[in-house]
Write a protein that holds these residues in place. Structure first.
Motif, PDB file in Angstrom:
ATOM      1  N   ASN A 149       0.857  -1.088  -0.119  1.00 59.87           N
ATOM      2  CA  ASN A 149      -0.121  -0.160  -0.049  1.00 59.87           C
ATOM      3  C   ASN A 149       0.606   1.032   0.039  1.00 59.87           C
ATOM      4  N   ASP A 161      -6.692   4.178   3.949  1.00 56.70           N
ATOM      5  CA  ASP A 161      -5.083   3.702   4.874  1.00 56.70           C
ATOM      6  C   ASP A 161      -5.123   3.174   5.678  1.00 56.70           C
ATOM      7  N   HIS A 179      -0.756   0.385   6.784  1.00 58.59           N
ATOM      8  CA  HIS A 179      -0.169   0.742   5.417  1.00 58.59           C
ATOM      9  C   HIS A 179       1.071   0.467   5.464  1.00 58.59           C
TER      10      HIS A 179
END
Length: 165
Positions: free
Chosen positions: A129, A146, A150
């Motif tokens: 991510n 988020d 992450h």
């Protein structure tokens, strides 16, 4: 080819993997990636960030998309479940199960394309991510969500496991 019954549920113990030796052998011959049906690898993939523990049948680490397809085909032929996994950051046990685990995070972690005109990014399932968002930040774009994980969670896990993976 199929030494198993139609379901993996006939195996009396999760530690009794003798019935899966043919599947492991075929996977080793058929894919470029790694095939790990040993006790140590199974133990490593038995946990995630949750409190759950479930040793898998075995672990595969595909190097290519073709490997993923072959793993699906062989496991289907043997009647064995598959579990796709990224970084194992799931908080509710979604990344552990009595199945053949496919870990996408080691090799299938590339950002394939950033299409700024359509605000679209194409990534492999093991892309992390944060790395995706770092690449998108140059174009003032972001991939939501988020999650707190992450820095480690993968996009495949974001989509498949509700923000973690």
């Amino acid at each position: 080819m199929n030494d198993l019954t139609t379901s993996a549920s006939h195996v009396s113990s999760q530690d009794d993997l003798e019935d899966y030796r043919h599947l492991a052998s075929e996977l080793e011959q058929a894919i470029e990636g790694e095939v790990r049906f040993d006790a140590g690898s199974r133990a490593l993939y038995a946990n995630d960030a949750s409190n759950y523990r479930q040793p898998p049948i075995g672990v595969t680490i595909p190097k290519t998309v073709d490997d993923v397809i072959v793993i699906h085909r062989l496991c289907h032929a043997y009647g064995v479940p598959i579990l796709s996994r990224g970084a194992g950051t799931s908080l509710s046990g979604e990344t552990v199960n009595h199945a053949v685990v496919m870990d996408h995070s080691k090799y299938l972690d590339r950002i394939v394309d950033i299409d700024t005109a359509n605000k679209r990014v194409t990534v492999q399932g093991g892309a992390v991510n944060d790395k995706v968002n770092q690449a998108l930040g140059k174009y003032n774009l972001v991939f939501p969500p988020d999650p707190s994980t992450h820095e480690w969670c993968t996009i495949g896990g974001n989509i498949g496991n509700n923000s973690c993976g």
